[in-house]
Design a protein around this motif. Structure first.
Motif, PDB file in Angstrom:
ATOM      1  N   ARG A   1       0.599  -1.273   0.078  1.00  0.00           N
ATOM      2  CA  ARG A   1       0.132   0.270   0.061  1.00  0.00           C
ATOM      3  C   ARG A   1       0.873   2.104   0.292  1.00  0.00           C
ATOM      4  N   MET A   2       2.382   1.478   0.483  1.00  0.00           N
ATOM      5  CA  MET A   2       2.901   2.114   0.733  1.00  0.00           C
ATOM      6  C   MET A   2       3.471   2.728  -0.317  1.00  0.00           C
ATOM      7  N   LEU A   3       4.103   1.110  -1.076  1.00  0.00           N
ATOM      8  CA  LEU A   3       4.075   1.269  -2.287  1.00  0.00           C
ATOM      9  C   LEU A   3       3.616   1.989  -3.186  1.00  0.00           C
ATOM     10  N   ALA A   4       2.587   1.531  -3.188  1.00  0.00           N
ATOM     11  CA  ALA A   4       1.656   2.089  -4.167  1.00  0.00           C
ATOM     12  C   ALA A   4       0.748   3.492  -4.608  1.00  0.00           C
ATOM     13  N   ARG A   5       0.751   4.143  -3.160  1.00  0.00           N
ATOM     14  CA  ARG A   5       0.757   5.293  -2.971  1.00  0.00           C
ATOM     15  C   ARG A   5       2.158   6.335  -3.246  1.00  0.00           C
TER      16      ARG A   5
ATOM     17  N   ARG B   1      -4.187   4.023 -11.422  1.00  0.00           N
ATOM     18  CA  ARG B   1      -4.744   3.668  -9.924  1.00  0.00           C
ATOM     19  C   ARG B   1      -4.143   2.265  -9.041  1.00  0.00           C
ATOM     20  N   PRO B   2      -3.352   2.313  -8.757  1.00  0.00           N
ATOM     21  CA  PRO B   2      -2.766   1.064  -7.490  1.00  0.00           C
ATOM     22  C   PRO B   2      -3.333   0.953  -6.374  1.00  0.00           C
ATOM     23  N   VAL B   3      -3.150   2.481  -6.030  1.00  0.00           N
ATOM     24  CA  VAL B   3      -4.155   1.956  -4.557  1.00  0.00           C
ATOM     25  C   VAL B   3      -4.988   1.455  -4.875  1.00  0.00           C
ATOM     26  N   GLU B   4      -5.725   1.457  -5.757  1.00  0.00           N
ATOM     27  CA  GLU B   4      -7.396   0.507  -5.648  1.00  0.00           C
ATOM     28  C   GLU B   4      -6.896  -0.795  -6.019  1.00  0.00           C
ATOM     29  N   VAL B   5      -5.662  -1.437  -6.938  1.00  0.00           N
ATOM     30  CA  VAL B   5      -5.481  -2.900  -7.307  1.00  0.00           C
ATOM     31  C   VAL B   5      -5.146  -3.396  -5.906  1.00  0.00           C
ATOM     32  N   VAL B   6      -4.687  -2.403  -5.448  1.00  0.00           N
ATOM     33  CA  VAL B   6      -3.606  -2.813  -3.963  1.00  0.00           C
ATOM     34  C   VAL B   6      -4.793  -3.279  -3.185  1.00  0.00           C
ATOM     35  N   ALA B   7      -5.760  -2.627  -2.922  1.00  0.00           N
ATOM     36  CA  ALA B   7      -7.060  -2.646  -1.969  1.00  0.00           C
ATOM     37  C   ALA B   7      -7.525  -4.355  -2.222  1.00  0.00           C
ATOM     38  N   ASP B   8      -8.044  -4.337  -4.116  1.00  0.00           N
ATOM     39  CA  ASP B   8      -9.043  -5.241  -4.216  1.00  0.00           C
ATOM     40  C   ASP B   8      -7.251  -6.326  -3.924  1.00  0.00           C
ATOM     41  N   TYR B   9      -6.345  -6.022  -4.654  1.00  0.00           N
ATOM     42  CA  TYR B   9      -5.917  -8.227  -4.197  1.00  0.00           C
ATOM     43  C   TYR B   9      -5.690  -7.663  -3.057  1.00  0.00           C
ATOM     44  N   GLU B  10      -5.607  -6.764  -1.456  1.00  0.00           N
ATOM     45  CA  GLU B  10      -6.167  -7.274   0.063  1.00  0.00           C
ATOM     46  C   GLU B  10      -6.633  -8.126   0.480  1.00  0.00           C
ATOM     47  N   GLN B  11      -8.074  -7.696  -0.512  1.00  0.00           N
ATOM     48  CA  GLN B  11      -9.704  -8.038   0.473  1.00  0.00           C
ATOM     49  C   GLN B  11      -9.223  -9.804  -0.856  1.00  0.00           C
ATOM     50  N   THR B  12      -8.662 -10.026  -1.727  1.00  0.00           N
ATOM     51  CA  THR B  12      -8.591 -11.229  -2.311  1.00  0.00           C
ATOM     52  C   THR B  12      -7.844 -12.607  -1.264  1.00  0.00           C
ATOM     53  N   ILE B  13      -7.525 -11.397  -0.912  1.00  0.00           N
ATOM     54  CA  ILE B  13      -5.824 -12.622  -0.452  1.00  0.00           C
ATOM     55  C   ILE B  13      -6.541 -12.751   1.042  1.00  0.00           C
TER      56      ILE B  13
ATOM     57  N   VAL C   1      -9.191  -6.764 -12.577  1.00  0.00           N
ATOM     58  CA  VAL C   1      -7.765  -7.511 -12.246  1.00  0.00           C
ATOM     59  C   VAL C   1      -7.931  -8.776 -12.052  1.00  0.00           C
ATOM     60  N   LEU C   2      -8.526  -9.306 -11.614  1.00  0.00           N
ATOM     61  CA  LEU C   2      -8.886 -11.551 -11.522  1.00  0.00           C
ATOM     62  C   LEU C   2      -9.061 -11.591 -12.791  1.00  0.00           C
ATOM     63  N   LEU C   3      -9.726 -10.808 -13.177  1.00  0.00           N
ATOM     64  CA  LEU C   3     -10.193 -11.531 -14.721  1.00  0.00           C
ATOM     65  C   LEU C   3      -8.633 -11.571 -15.831  1.00  0.00           C
ATOM     66  N   GLN C   4      -8.207 -10.924 -15.542  1.00  0.00           N
ATOM     67  CA  GLN C   4      -7.167 -10.681 -16.674  1.00  0.00           C
ATOM     68  C   GLN C   4      -5.811 -11.560 -16.451  1.00  0.00           C
ATOM     69  N   LYS C   5      -6.087 -11.351 -15.022  1.00  0.00           N
ATOM     70  CA  LYS C   5      -5.173 -12.260 -14.480  1.00  0.00           C
ATOM     71  C   LYS C   5      -5.665 -14.164 -14.721  1.00  0.00           C
ATOM     72  N   THR C   6      -6.399 -14.773 -14.440  1.00  0.00           N
ATOM     73  CA  THR C   6      -7.275 -15.726 -14.768  1.00  0.00           C
ATOM     74  C   THR C   6      -6.719 -15.808 -16.683  1.00  0.00           C
ATOM     75  N   LEU C   7      -7.289 -14.774 -17.799  1.00  0.00           N
ATOM     76  CA  LEU C   7      -7.056 -14.964 -18.680  1.00  0.00           C
ATOM     77  C   LEU C   7      -6.029 -15.077 -19.357  1.00  0.00           C
ATOM     78  N   LEU C   8      -4.671 -14.832 -18.194  1.00  0.00           N
ATOM     79  CA  LEU C   8      -3.303 -15.012 -18.428  1.00  0.00           C
ATOM     80  C   LEU C   8      -3.191 -16.621 -17.871  1.00  0.00           C
ATOM     81  N   ASN C   9      -3.289 -16.642 -16.886  1.00  0.00           N
ATOM     82  CA  ASN C   9      -3.492 -18.503 -16.193  1.00  0.00           C
ATOM     83  C   ASN C   9      -4.142 -19.533 -17.633  1.00  0.00           C
ATOM     84  N   VAL C  10      -5.643 -19.350 -18.867  1.00  0.00           N
ATOM     85  CA  VAL C  10      -5.578 -19.643 -19.429  1.00  0.00           C
ATOM     86  C   VAL C  10      -4.895 -19.999 -21.043  1.00  0.00           C
TER      87      VAL C  10
END
Length: 546
Positions: free
Chosen positions: A167-171, A184-196, A399-408
């Motif tokens: 979060r500090m790095l994103a800011r 929008r790195p802060v929002e991306v980190v917040a989304d990943y935080e909820q996921t993890i 973001v999760l959709l893009q990650k999944t598409l890369l895995n596929v």
């Protein structure tokens, strides 16, 4: 361990495994290049370990968030050399385990009974060990073979520290880099935080598994193991034990006579079915979580495990994504450009003709070519460069959709390099759009929304009246708002400058601290020249400029 200690720990591991070799030093700004030149890791010998092994060991030592990052990278053979990709594959199920007696204690504490009361057999030696949990084989008293997934002890504290650093790095990125706000790195980190954090809750994972199992009940595409809810808590998950060939073991799949073309096409169909039919998709589809049921080699079926990360899409995101993909498949770049503007992903002042030409330049080279000849990694990089030209913002909800598409894509490339992704996906999307905007879709939407519309209809006249009053008051407050906004903007710019100076000063102090570690210096007189230079730079940043 405090956040600052964790920061120094990351810097120490970075130095220990000489990961500076991966940095594009020549492309960095001059101050960072100087800092890297003075950094103390040059005193660490590289040794005989290959670079892929060093990267893997560093990620393992840094913990679960970094392991997850390595898992994603391991599927990207078009972005990584083979030696590094093979080394990172070991992160998928070869993370060092924690003692079986600790796992047994967690199970007994969570379920309130001894292991012998809960299970007929329980193997204290783990079957597999992943970044946030490990798995043990067991048998219920009914004779049912199961697997017991147990959360790693103390993992919440480590994740909290790593998320705080991210979060500090994103800011810092958002404030110090010209393109930071657009990304929008802060929002991306917040989304990943909820996921993890969701992944740490075994009951949530159990609910995800149940939903996916219900969505694909009786399907020949994929099988989802059964959840045993009586043995499941926030820290323990018990699932049906299933057998299959790991999807990464192509030699075993070929020896079993599996039709690889059918298998690859089913993978694409599963992805689009989850995203568009169900709006609920498995978002951690790296090879370690996917197996193949080869009992019918000509009609193989996938088996999925590890349901801690799933993604969902709002109906408007589904529609927008489908229309964009169809426009891409039909090479209607004008429509793609217009959809981006209509959705607000690029500013309204964007010239459609210029954006259309830029998209055409990126997309035309990839069509009508087999997957093995297409690098989606490089394709995404070119799209990113195009986005920068037109100020397109990152959309965190995808973001999760893009990650999944890369895995596929990684799975498809591994199983059947000649797979034609476009011809496989286009009929599915066209069928889905017909159902959504045709009579069946309209009737379904009307049936879902009509009760709400009828309930709100008496309030509509008052809502319209209130809206007109707000519009009339806008002119009265415009001048006051302008002065207030200017004052806030000035204060924000001053705060950003102070924040950047503080972060750079901390980095200099951290570098100075690292210079004292390898040789054990303990007095001021023995601090090396590089350390004094960094300390002086920190003092100038904190005091001199002010």
């Amino acid at each position: 361990m405090t956040r600052l200690q964790r920061f120094f720990r990351i810097a120490w591991v970075f130095s220990k495994y000489r990961l500076d070799e991966f940095l594009p030093v020549a492309e960095l700004p001059a101050p960072l290049r100087l800092l890297l030149i003075l950094a103390p890791w040059h005193w660490f010998p590289v040794g005989n370990r290959p670079r892929g092994e060093r990267l893997r060991l560093a990620l393992e030592e840094l913990g679960p968030i970094f392991v997850k990052f390595g898992q994603i990278l391991s599927t990207r053979r078009d972005l990584l050399p083979d030696d590094m990709a093979l080394a990172l594959q070991q992160l998928q199920d070869r993370v060092p385990p924690f003692p079986g007696r600790e796992a047994q204690a967690i199970v007994e504490q969570s379920l309130g009974q001894s292991v012998s009361q809960l299970f007929q057999t329980f193997d204290s030696n783990p079957m597999a060990s992943a970044s946030v949990a490990q798995v043990h084989a067991a048998t219920l008293h009914s004779g049912q073979s199961v697997v017991v997934k147990v959360i790693r002890p103390g993992i919440e504290r480590v994740i909290h520290q790593d998320i705080a650093l991210m979060r500090m790095l994103a800011r810092l990125i958002e404030r110090a880099w010209a393109d930071g706000r657009r990304l929008r790195p802060v929002e991306v980190v917040a989304d990943y935080e909820q996921t993890i954090y969701d992944e740490l809750d075994m009951q949530r994972e159990a609910a995800n598994a149940s939903q996916l199992r219900r969505n694909f009940d009786g399907s020949t595409l994929i099988y989802i193991p059964e959840v045993f809810w009586d043995y499941t808590t926030a820290k323990v998950l018990v699932l049906e034990r299933v057998g299959g060939i790991p999807v990464a073991d192509t030699e075993a799949l070929n020896n079993a006579g599996v039709n690889m073309k059918v298998l690859a096409e089913k993978g694409v169909e599963i992805f689009f079915t989850q995203v568009f039919r169900d709006s609920f998709f498995h978002a951690d589809m790296h090879p370690g979580n996917i197996f193949v049921d080869a009992s019918n080699p000509q009609d193989p079926r996938y088996i999925a495990i590890d349901f801690g990360i799933v993604g969902t899409l709002a109906p408007e995101d589904q529609s927008y994504l489908a229309r964009n993909l169809l426009a891409f498949f039909r090479r209607n770049y004008r429509q793609v450009a217009e959809l981006h503007i209509q959705s607000g992903w690029v500013p309204a002042h964007t010239r459609v003709n210029e954006f259309e030409a830029a998209i055409r330049t990126v997309c035309e080279p990839i069509f009508e070519r087999p997957l093995k000849e297409i690098s989606f990694g490089h394709f995404l990089l070119r799209l990113f460069q195009t986005a920068r030209r037109f100020e397109m913002e990152v959309q965190p909800q995808l973001v999760l959709l893009q990650k999944t598409l890369l895995n596929v894509e990684g799975l498809g490339r591994q199983l059947y390099p000649d797979l034609d992704l476009w011809s496989t996906a286009q009929p599915f999307l066209e069928s889905w759009m017909r159902q959504r905007i045709g009579p069946p879709g309209m009737i379904k939407s009307l049936r879902e929304h009509l009760p709400s519309w009828l309930e709100q209809s008496p309030e509509m006249p008052q809502l319209v009246h209130d809206a007109l009053l707000r519009v009339r008051d806008l002119d009265r407050t415009a001048s006051t708002d302008h002065a207030t906004l200017k004052a806030l903007q000035d204060a924000e710019r001053a705060r950003r400058r102070s924040f950047r100076r503080t972060v750079l000063a901390l980095a200099c102090l951290g570098g100075a601290w690292l210079t004292t570690q390898p040789l054990g210096w303990t007095s001021l007189e023995s601090i090396p020249t590089q350390g004094w230079i960094l300390i002086a730079a920190a003092g100038w940043l904190l005091v001199g400029r002010r």
